[in-house]
Design an enzyme around this catalytic site. Sequence first.
Site, short mmCIF file in Angstrom:
data_model
loop_
_atom_site.label_atom_id
_atom_site.label_comp_id
_atom_site.label_asym_id
_atom_site.label_seq_id
_atom_site.Cartn_x
_atom_site.Cartn_y
_atom_site.Cartn_z
N LYS A 188 -2.02 -6.89 -14.88
CA LYS A 188 -2.64 -6.76 -15.50
C LYS A 188 -2.67 -7.24 -16.90
O LYS A 188 -3.11 -8.12 -17.09
CB LYS A 188 -0.81 -6.13 -16.08
CG LYS A 188 0.08 -7.43 -16.65
CD LYS A 188 1.64 -7.12 -15.87
CE LYS A 188 3.03 -7.86 -16.44
NZ LYS A 188 4.09 -7.53 -16.25
N TYR A 207 -3.45 -21.27 -48.19
CA TYR A 207 -3.34 -19.93 -48.98
C TYR A 207 -1.56 -20.87 -49.93
O TYR A 207 -1.06 -21.40 -48.55
CB TYR A 207 -2.64 -18.97 -48.61
CG TYR A 207 -3.99 -18.04 -48.15
CD1 TYR A 207 -4.80 -17.72 -49.45
CD2 TYR A 207 -4.33 -18.12 -47.24
CE1 TYR A 207 -5.93 -16.79 -49.60
CE2 TYR A 207 -5.88 -16.98 -47.32
CZ TYR A 207 -6.09 -16.51 -47.74
OH TYR A 207 -7.72 -15.50 -47.83
C1 PLP Z 1 3.98 -8.61 -15.71
C2 PLP Z 1 5.30 -8.04 -14.11
C3 PLP Z 1 5.17 -9.38 -13.28
C4 PLP Z 1 4.38 -10.49 -13.06
O1 PLP Z 1 5.03 -11.50 -14.25
P1 PLP Z 1 5.11 -13.39 -14.79
O2 PLP Z 1 6.57 -13.22 -15.05
O3 PLP Z 1 4.07 -12.85 -15.30
O4 PLP Z 1 4.91 -13.66 -13.60
C5 PLP Z 1 5.56 -9.13 -11.76
N1 PLP Z 1 6.66 -8.05 -11.39
C6 PLP Z 1 6.78 -6.33 -12.53
C7 PLP Z 1 7.12 -5.65 -12.52
C8 PLP Z 1 5.96 -7.26 -13.31
O5 PLP Z 1 6.30 -6.32 -14.58
#
Ligand code: PLP
Length: 368
Positions: free
Chosen positions: A38, A259
Amino acid sequence: MTGDFAGGRLTIDLGALADNWRTLAAVSPDSECAAVVKANAYGIGTAEATRALAAAGAKTFFVAHPSEACAARAAAPDAMIYVLNGLPPGACDLLASLRARPVLGSQEEIEEWGAFVRAAGADEAAAIHVDTGMTRLGLSPDDARALLPGGLGFRPALLMSHLACADEPERPETEAQRALFAELRALLPETPASLSNSAGTLLAKTSGGDLGFDLRRPGVSLYGSMPIEGRASPLKPVVRLEARVIQVREAAAGDPVGYGGAERVKRASRLAILSLGYADGIFRACGSEDGRPGATAFAGQVPCPFVGRISMDLIAVDVTDAPSVKRGDWIEILGDHVGVDDLARAGGTIGYEVLTSLGHRYERVFVK
Ligand SMILES: *Cc1c(COP(=O)(O)O)cnc(C)c1O
């Protein structure tokens, strides 16, 4: 062509990504290891990451949104793809056309998908998300007990839940979630079950039993970030970010830098000005001020502390101890000496945010 003149270059090691997937797969060899891609594969690029992971042997991928399922499907025509953030209203046709499976987390989503499956006369599969203690997505345990034994109206392909505290191994919640999930999955004994994210995959078990179940869903660890603080990481760095030196200048002791003059150099110094900033994903909180150090860059083996505030497009680092640094050189921001978790710590955040904030202005180079 203009890439040659970019302020930074981001090198993504797809071989290290594949190695990390193999390392995680080997932690619990009886449980399938999926890959979460994702958020543009945590900032590194969905298409390239998905192809590399599929070539390494990953068969199941998780994304958050339907648009991400499109990108993953284009890269992995034969993979199983699940959409974690559920079923947006009206999205059944799109998901079915992508052969992507929604992760259904509420009665409304289950009803909409069930009606679609009945109308289509098709056996479109979906996952069911049960909430075992996160209070975010998923059926409550009581709703799950009422619905799972026969009440869905279609074939569930996967039963899953999500761990809330597995990055802190001493927390008792993880075992409580595991035990509740084991009870709920017994209502659907034929359906594969999935509980673990990266932290759960790396923990592998609690005092009460294994966290692997049938399928694991690591995300951030694939990209080289270690979610369990204080543990040695078995993961390889996947991203290297270097910034171009656009000017080297002298500063006298007491000169204010950047800055607000937030930091005054303490000795006669050489400063390298780098062509990188917030717009590239370097957080303002990584800068330094008098009395509070910021992040550290590297010129070869030499640490070069950030000096003063980070600007939108510019950073100053102290190269007094690296006298050969000159205009046009590249300075390591992330790489062999600075992991994504190190940069995150300097900015008061976590590796997830560093990875998913990596900018789009510089060149991305993929290596195998
Ligand atoms: C994003 C997500 C994962 C992966 O999590 P990580 O901590 O990046 O390994 C797994 N399961 C669900 C439901 C998620 O939303």
